[in-house]
Scaffold this motif. Structure first.
Motif, PDB file in Angstrom:
ATOM      1  N   ARG A 159     -39.690  45.176 -23.777  1.00 27.79           N
ATOM      2  CA  ARG A 159     -39.900  43.838 -23.206  1.00 27.79           C
ATOM      3  C   ARG A 159     -41.338  43.687 -22.718  1.00 27.79           C
ATOM      4  O   ARG A 159     -41.960  42.637 -22.896  1.00 27.79           O
ATOM      5  N   ALA A 160     -41.862  44.734 -22.108  1.00 26.72           N
ATOM      6  CA  ALA A 160     -43.236  44.671 -21.622  1.00 26.72           C
ATOM      7  C   ALA A 160     -44.218  44.525 -22.777  1.00 26.72           C
ATOM      8  O   ALA A 160     -45.217  43.802 -22.676  1.00 26.72           O
ATOM      9  N   LYS A 161     -43.916  45.186 -23.895  1.00 31.97           N
ATOM     10  CA  LYS A 161     -44.806  45.107 -25.059  1.00 31.97           C
ATOM     11  C   LYS A 161     -44.681  43.760 -25.773  1.00 31.97           C
ATOM     12  O   LYS A 161     -45.533  43.425 -26.602  1.00 31.97           O
ATOM     13  N   LEU A 162     -43.650  43.011 -25.475  1.00 29.94           N
ATOM     14  CA  LEU A 162     -43.492  41.684 -26.066  1.00 29.94           C
ATOM     15  C   LEU A 162     -44.261  40.616 -25.293  1.00 29.94           C
ATOM     16  O   LEU A 162     -44.499  39.525 -25.831  1.00 29.94           O
ATOM     17  N   TYR A 163     -44.653  40.918 -24.066  1.00 30.16           N
ATOM     18  CA  TYR A 163     -45.233  39.873 -23.211  1.00 30.16           C
ATOM     19  C   TYR A 163     -46.560  39.344 -23.763  1.00 30.16           C
ATOM     20  O   TYR A 163     -46.712  38.132 -23.979  1.00 30.16           O
ATOM     21  N   MET A 164     -47.535  40.238 -23.983  1.00 30.54           N
ATOM     22  CA  MET A 164     -48.839  39.771 -24.453  1.00 30.54           C
ATOM     23  C   MET A 164     -48.756  39.150 -25.853  1.00 30.54           C
ATOM     24  O   MET A 164     -49.395  38.117 -26.105  1.00 30.54           O
ATOM     25  N   PRO A 165     -47.980  39.715 -26.792  1.00 29.55           N
ATOM     26  CA  PRO A 165     -47.805  39.011 -28.066  1.00 29.55           C
ATOM     27  C   PRO A 165     -47.223  37.615 -27.898  1.00 29.55           C
ATOM     28  O   PRO A 165     -47.590  36.690 -28.639  1.00 29.55           O
ATOM     29  N   ALA A 166     -46.338  37.442 -26.915  1.00 28.95           N
ATOM     30  CA  ALA A 166     -45.782  36.106 -26.666  1.00 28.95           C
ATOM     31  C   ALA A 166     -46.862  35.150 -26.183  1.00 28.95           C
ATOM     32  O   ALA A 166     -46.905  33.982 -26.582  1.00 28.95           O
ATOM     33  N   VAL A 167     -47.764  35.645 -25.322  1.00 27.44           N
ATOM     34  CA  VAL A 167     -48.874  34.812 -24.852  1.00 27.44           C
ATOM     35  C   VAL A 167     -49.755  34.393 -26.033  1.00 27.44           C
ATOM     36  O   VAL A 167     -50.150  33.228 -26.164  1.00 27.44           O
ATOM     37  N   VAL A 168     -50.055  35.351 -26.914  1.00 31.03           N
ATOM     38  CA  VAL A 168     -50.865  35.050 -28.100  1.00 31.03           C
ATOM     39  C   VAL A 168     -50.124  34.078 -29.017  1.00 31.03           C
ATOM     40  O   VAL A 168     -50.723  33.164 -29.599  1.00 31.03           O
ATOM     41  N   ALA A 169     -48.815  34.258 -29.135  1.00 32.36           N
ATOM     42  CA  ALA A 169     -48.015  33.411 -30.028  1.00 32.36           C
ATOM     43  C   ALA A 169     -48.018  31.960 -29.595  1.00 32.36           C
ATOM     44  O   ALA A 169     -47.905  31.057 -30.424  1.00 32.36           O
ATOM     45  N   THR A 170     -48.138  31.697 -28.296  1.00 32.35           N
ATOM     46  CA  THR A 170     -48.158  30.308 -27.830  1.00 32.35           C
ATOM     47  C   THR A 170     -49.396  29.571 -28.315  1.00 32.35           C
ATOM     48  O   THR A 170     -49.453  28.335 -28.246  1.00 32.35           O
ATOM     49  N   ARG A 171     -50.378  30.310 -28.833  1.00 40.15           N
ATOM     50  CA  ARG A 171     -51.599  29.681 -29.334  1.00 40.15           C
ATOM     51  C   ARG A 171     -51.708  29.756 -30.863  1.00 40.15           C
ATOM     52  O   ARG A 171     -52.293  28.872 -31.480  1.00 40.15           O
ATOM     53  N   HIS A 172     -51.156  30.808 -31.459  1.00 41.88           N
ATOM     54  CA  HIS A 172     -51.430  31.056 -32.879  1.00 41.88           C
ATOM     55  C   HIS A 172     -50.195  31.107 -33.777  1.00 41.88           C
ATOM     56  O   HIS A 172     -50.349  31.206 -34.994  1.00 41.88           O
ATOM     57  N   ASN A 173     -48.998  31.081 -33.212  1.00 47.54           N
ATOM     58  CA  ASN A 173     -47.786  31.095 -34.027  1.00 47.54           C
ATOM     59  C   ASN A 173     -47.168  29.693 -34.002  1.00 47.54           C
ATOM     60  O   ASN A 173     -46.807  29.189 -32.935  1.00 47.54           O
ATOM     61  N   PRO A 174     -47.032  29.035 -35.150  1.00 43.61           N
ATOM     62  CA  PRO A 174     -46.572  27.630 -35.154  1.00 43.61           C
ATOM     63  C   PRO A 174     -45.229  27.420 -34.468  1.00 43.61           C
ATOM     64  O   PRO A 174     -45.077  26.513 -33.640  1.00 43.61           O
ATOM     65  N   GLN A 175     -44.230  28.250 -34.797  1.00 40.16           N
ATOM     66  CA  GLN A 175     -42.913  28.081 -34.186  1.00 40.16           C
ATOM     67  C   GLN A 175     -42.945  28.357 -32.684  1.00 40.16           C
ATOM     68  O   GLN A 175     -42.378  27.611 -31.889  1.00 40.16           O
ATOM     69  N   ALA A 176     -43.613  29.442 -32.314  1.00 36.47           N
ATOM     70  CA  ALA A 176     -43.670  29.811 -30.891  1.00 36.47           C
ATOM     71  C   ALA A 176     -44.435  28.765 -30.089  1.00 36.47           C
ATOM     72  O   ALA A 176     -44.035  28.418 -28.966  1.00 36.47           O
ATOM     73  N   LYS A 177     -45.514  28.271 -30.639  1.00 39.56           N
ATOM     74  CA  LYS A 177     -46.303  27.260 -29.931  1.00 39.56           C
ATOM     75  C   LYS A 177     -45.499  25.980 -29.709  1.00 39.56           C
ATOM     76  O   LYS A 177     -45.489  25.414 -28.613  1.00 39.56           O
ATOM     77  N   ALA A 178     -44.776  25.533 -30.760  1.00 38.59           N
ATOM     78  CA  ALA A 178     -43.963  24.329 -30.626  1.00 38.59           C
ATOM     79  C   ALA A 178     -42.850  24.522 -29.605  1.00 38.59           C
ATOM     80  O   ALA A 178     -42.559  23.627 -28.796  1.00 38.59           O
TER      81      ALA A 178
END
Length: 220
Positions: A159-178
């Motif tokens: 879960r801890a290793k998912l946190y920073m990728p999630a932050v990045v995804a809010t900017r660069h992943n289309p589904q995650a950002k939406a």
């Protein structure tokens, strides 16, 4: 024994199968790498404390030597993990599929790869629930309803290793950002929206591995 026999007759069940040897070795290497990373962080914390408290130069140099050794061991273990994945075509292929997802890098790919192949997940939500990323409501009677929170079962380190990728995804992943922007617009807190993005990343990881297809926004 009678209850167990009835359960076996009336409920669907799946025979347990041990992990493949290459998955067992991958998980062991990742566990050792994580232990070294924790030791390294402890030494860095000690160095910071020693510098703030004006400890003797001998103490500071000792901690610095320990940090150098831990960093070297970390790099060695990371190479062992990556070499192990490269030696097994299936693992190498799956790792490359995971890295086609925007915001999923080398570190997260290693752990999601090991997790996917170590449990008989049939659905992405099962994988998310295993990691403790599903919201749980607190209720008591008909009047007390607390705010939903993550169950936080399973591996806290993943879960801890998912946190920073999630932050990045809010900017660069289309589904995650939406998803993030929609939840924020609906009044959800930043942490609640990020938790949903973490869960989304797990679903995407499961999807590319299950379907053996590289990530594409349309397919996702």
């Amino acid at each position: 024994s009678l209850v167990l026999a009835r359960f076996g007759l009336t409920q669907p069940w799946r025979a347990w199968r041990p992990e493949a040897p290459e998955i067992r070795e991958l998980r062991a290497l990742l566990a050792r790498l994580e232990a070294v990373e924790k030791d390294l962080q402890r030494e860095k914390n000690r160095l910071e404390k020693a510098q703030i408290s004006a400890a003797s130069q001998q103490v500071i140099e000792s901690i610095q030597r320990s940090i150098q050794a831990q960093e070297a061991e970390k790099r060695r273990l990371e190479k062992l993990v990556d070499d192990h994945i490269d030696r097994h075509p299936k693992l190498k292929q799956d790792a490359e599929l995971l890295k086609t997802i925007p915001a999923v890098g080398q570190v997260l790919a290693r752990h999601m790869l090991a997790l996917f192949h170590s449990r008989p997940f049939r659905l992405g939500r099962q994988m998310a629930a295993y990691l403790g990323l599903t919201p749980v409501e607190y209720t008591s009677g008909s009047s007390v309803r607390g705010r939903p929170k993550l169950s936080k079962n399973g591996s806290a380190s993943i879960r801890a290793k998912l946190y920073m990728p999630a932050v990045v995804a809010t900017r660069h992943n289309p589904q995650a950002k939406a998803l993030y922007e929609r939840l924020r617009a609906n009044g959800k807190s930043k942490m609640s929206a990020l938790a949903a993005v973490m869960r989304k990343l797990v679903h995407l990881c499961f999807g590319v591995l299950k379907n053996q297809q590289a990530y594409s926004p349309t397919a996702a």
